[in-house]
Motif scaffolding. Structure first.
Motif, PDB file in Angstrom:
ATOM      1  N   MET A 111       0.849  -1.203   0.000  1.00  0.00           N
ATOM      2  CA  MET A 111       0.000   0.000   0.000  1.00  0.00           C
ATOM      3  C   MET A 111       0.877   1.243   0.000  1.00  0.00           C
ATOM      4  N   ILE A 112       0.685   2.107  -0.976  1.00  0.00           N
ATOM      5  CA  ILE A 112       1.395   3.388  -1.018  1.00  0.00           C
ATOM      6  C   ILE A 112       0.479   4.434  -0.393  1.00  0.00           C
ATOM      7  N   ALA A 113       0.781   4.831   0.838  1.00  0.00           N
ATOM      8  CA  ALA A 113      -0.107   5.724   1.577  1.00  0.00           C
ATOM      9  C   ALA A 113       0.094   7.187   1.227  1.00  0.00           C
ATOM     10  N   SER A 114       1.286   7.541   0.746  1.00  0.00           N
ATOM     11  CA  SER A 114       1.538   8.935   0.371  1.00  0.00           C
ATOM     12  C   SER A 114       2.779   8.999  -0.501  1.00  0.00           C
ATOM     13  N   VAL A 115       2.888  10.091  -1.243  1.00  0.00           N
ATOM     14  CA  VAL A 115       4.094  10.349  -2.033  1.00  0.00           C
ATOM     15  C   VAL A 115       4.520  11.793  -1.777  1.00  0.00           C
ATOM     16  N   ARG A 116       5.821  11.998  -1.748  1.00  0.00           N
ATOM     17  CA  ARG A 116       6.366  13.340  -1.595  1.00  0.00           C
ATOM     18  C   ARG A 116       7.517  13.498  -2.579  1.00  0.00           C
ATOM     19  N   GLY A 117       7.469  14.584  -3.332  1.00  0.00           N
ATOM     20  CA  GLY A 117       8.544  14.815  -4.284  1.00  0.00           C
ATOM     21  C   GLY A 117       8.253  16.010  -5.160  1.00  0.00           C
ATOM     22  N   ARG A 118       9.132  16.243  -6.120  1.00  0.00           N
ATOM     23  CA  ARG A 118       8.978  17.373  -7.034  1.00  0.00           C
ATOM     24  C   ARG A 118       7.920  17.061  -8.077  1.00  0.00           C
ATOM     25  N   VAL A 119       7.072  18.027  -8.341  1.00  0.00           N
ATOM     26  CA  VAL A 119       6.039  17.864  -9.367  1.00  0.00           C
ATOM     27  C   VAL A 119       6.696  18.077 -10.734  1.00  0.00           C
ATOM     28  N   ALA A 120       6.733  17.013 -11.536  1.00  0.00           N
ATOM     29  CA  ALA A 120       7.392  17.079 -12.839  1.00  0.00           C
ATOM     30  C   ALA A 120       6.459  17.542 -13.944  1.00  0.00           C
ATOM     31  N   ALA A 121       5.177  17.211 -13.815  1.00  0.00           N
ATOM     32  CA  ALA A 121       4.212  17.587 -14.856  1.00  0.00           C
ATOM     33  C   ALA A 121       2.806  17.546 -14.281  1.00  0.00           C
ATOM     34  N   ILE A 122       1.939  18.354 -14.885  1.00  0.00           N
ATOM     35  CA  ILE A 122       0.530  18.387 -14.485  1.00  0.00           C
ATOM     36  C   ILE A 122      -0.326  18.269 -15.740  1.00  0.00           C
ATOM     37  N   ALA A 123      -1.277  17.344 -15.708  1.00  0.00           N
ATOM     38  CA  ALA A 123      -2.212  17.132 -16.819  1.00  0.00           C
ATOM     39  C   ALA A 123      -3.627  17.368 -16.299  1.00  0.00           C
ATOM     40  N   PRO A 124      -4.620  17.387 -17.183  1.00  0.00           N
ATOM     41  CA  PRO A 124      -5.997  17.648 -16.738  1.00  0.00           C
ATOM     42  C   PRO A 124      -6.516  16.668 -15.693  1.00  0.00           C
ATOM     43  N   ASP A 125      -6.018  15.415 -15.726  1.00  0.00           N
ATOM     44  CA  ASP A 125      -6.569  14.424 -14.807  1.00  0.00           C
ATOM     45  C   ASP A 125      -5.546  13.862 -13.822  1.00  0.00           C
ATOM     46  N   GLY A 126      -4.338  14.407 -13.800  1.00  0.00           N
ATOM     47  CA  GLY A 126      -3.348  13.888 -12.878  1.00  0.00           C
ATOM     48  C   GLY A 126      -2.040  14.642 -12.944  1.00  0.00           C
ATOM     49  N   ALA A 127      -1.076  14.188 -12.146  1.00  0.00           N
ATOM     50  CA  ALA A 127       0.235  14.826 -12.096  1.00  0.00           C
ATOM     51  C   ALA A 127       1.303  13.755 -11.978  1.00  0.00           C
ATOM     52  N   VAL A 128       2.507  14.099 -12.416  1.00  0.00           N
ATOM     53  CA  VAL A 128       3.657  13.207 -12.263  1.00  0.00           C
ATOM     54  C   VAL A 128       4.528  13.767 -11.141  1.00  0.00           C
ATOM     55  N   VAL A 129       4.722  12.967 -10.105  1.00  0.00           N
ATOM     56  CA  VAL A 129       5.531  13.366  -8.955  1.00  0.00           C
ATOM     57  C   VAL A 129       6.776  12.495  -8.925  1.00  0.00           C
ATOM     58  N   GLU A 130       7.950  13.115  -8.904  1.00  0.00           N
ATOM     59  CA  GLU A 130       9.206  12.373  -8.886  1.00  0.00           C
ATOM     60  C   GLU A 130       9.543  11.954  -7.465  1.00  0.00           C
ATOM     61  N   VAL A 131       9.600  10.658  -7.247  1.00  0.00           N
ATOM     62  CA  VAL A 131       9.906  10.107  -5.930  1.00  0.00           C
ATOM     63  C   VAL A 131      11.107   9.187  -6.062  1.00  0.00           C
ATOM     64  N   GLY A 132      12.243   9.589  -5.491  1.00  0.00           N
ATOM     65  CA  GLY A 132      13.442   8.760  -5.575  1.00  0.00           C
ATOM     66  C   GLY A 132      13.900   8.505  -6.989  1.00  0.00           C
ATOM     67  N   GLY A 133      13.738   9.498  -7.860  1.00  0.00           N
ATOM     68  CA  GLY A 133      14.161   9.350  -9.249  1.00  0.00           C
ATOM     69  C   GLY A 133      13.152   8.672 -10.149  1.00  0.00           C
ATOM     70  N   VAL A 134      12.013   8.288  -9.587  1.00  0.00           N
ATOM     71  CA  VAL A 134      10.959   7.627 -10.367  1.00  0.00           C
ATOM     72  C   VAL A 134       9.761   8.564 -10.495  1.00  0.00           C
ATOM     73  N   GLY A 135       9.282   8.761 -11.707  1.00  0.00           N
ATOM     74  CA  GLY A 135       8.110   9.604 -11.919  1.00  0.00           C
ATOM     75  C   GLY A 135       6.845   8.791 -11.734  1.00  0.00           C
ATOM     76  N   MET A 136       6.057   9.166 -10.754  1.00  0.00           N
ATOM     77  CA  MET A 136       4.838   8.422 -10.443  1.00  0.00           C
ATOM     78  C   MET A 136       3.623   9.214 -10.911  1.00  0.00           C
ATOM     79  N   LEU A 137       2.801   8.590 -11.768  1.00  0.00           N
ATOM     80  CA  LEU A 137       1.577   9.221 -12.253  1.00  0.00           C
ATOM     81  C   LEU A 137       0.502   9.068 -11.183  1.00  0.00           C
ATOM     82  N   VAL A 138      -0.019  10.195 -10.718  1.00  0.00           N
ATOM     83  CA  VAL A 138      -1.025  10.190  -9.668  1.00  0.00           C
ATOM     84  C   VAL A 138      -2.278  10.877 -10.197  1.00  0.00           C
TER      85      VAL A 138
END
Length: 206
Positions: A1-28
């Motif tokens: 279970m991934i309860a939270s993510v913290r990192g730099r926001v790499a991109a924002i789209a109409p339905d989500g954002a990409v957050v860089e966590v430990g060098g990995v871009g996570m689509l949220v």
């Protein structure tokens, strides 16, 4: 279970954002209200819920742990999947949903795309006493008045998150207040996403 993510926001789209966590871009995937608080290049923390399907892993992000909890509880209702649950939080705040369920407000729930009258009734039956007590009702009782509408804080914080000054945000909130008041007068909960868009239009034509 991934309860939270913290990192730099790499991109924002109409339905989500990409957050860089430990060098990995996570689509949220997020609601418009949550996306409005994010800024590309800045650090953000999102409470998250991972939805596991046989063919996919989908991460949903929220501005608060309360939103995540309501998102997960909504899916325990018959016929409500993650997309409908996210749509419900895009239209209504957690407390507005608590109020709608507690008061059996079918009309409020059917404002959500994909939720019809029968679906709204099922949600009310399935979630009665599960979502908790609406804070706005409790606050109104304790203060003897009406709690401040949640949409104001959400629209204001969204504008500030997009780079506008607090003063500009105050003026934009005031500009869209009549629209929100009209919705309340008609027995509807103001839609934060629509109000935020209206506020941005008001700022663009100044």
């Amino acid at each position: 279970m991934i309860a939270s993510v913290r990192g730099r926001v790499a991109a924002i789209a109409p339905d989500g954002a990409v957050v860089e966590v430990g060098g990995v871009g996570m689509l949220v995937h997020c609601t418009p209200g949550t996306l409005a608080t994010l800024r590309v290049g800045e650090e953000a923390r999102l409470a998250t819920s991972l939805v596991v399907r046989e063919e996919s892993l989908t991460l949903f992000g929220f501005g608060s742990d309360d939103e995540r909890g309501v998102f997960e509880m909504l899916q325990t209702a018959n016929g409500v999947g993650p997309k409908v649950a996210l749509a419900m939080l895009a239209v209504h705040t957690p407390n507005a949903l608590r109020t709608a369920v507690a008061s059996a407000d079918v009309k409020a729930l059917t404002r959500v795309p994909g939720v019809g009258p029968k679906g709204a009734q099922r949600i009310i039956v399935d979630l009665k006493d599960k979502l908790g007590t609406p804070d706005q009702v409790v606050n109104a009782v304790l203060t003897g008045g009406t709690a401040a509408p949640a949409w104001r804080d959400q629209v204001h914080s969204g504008l500030v998150g997009l780079g506008y000054s607090a003063r500009d945000a105050d003026e934009a909130v005031a500009a869209v207040a009549p629209q929100a008041d009209a919705e309340v007068a008609e027995g509807r909960s103001p839609q934060v996403a629509m109000l935020l868009k209206a506020a941005l239009r008001a700022l663009s034509v100044r």
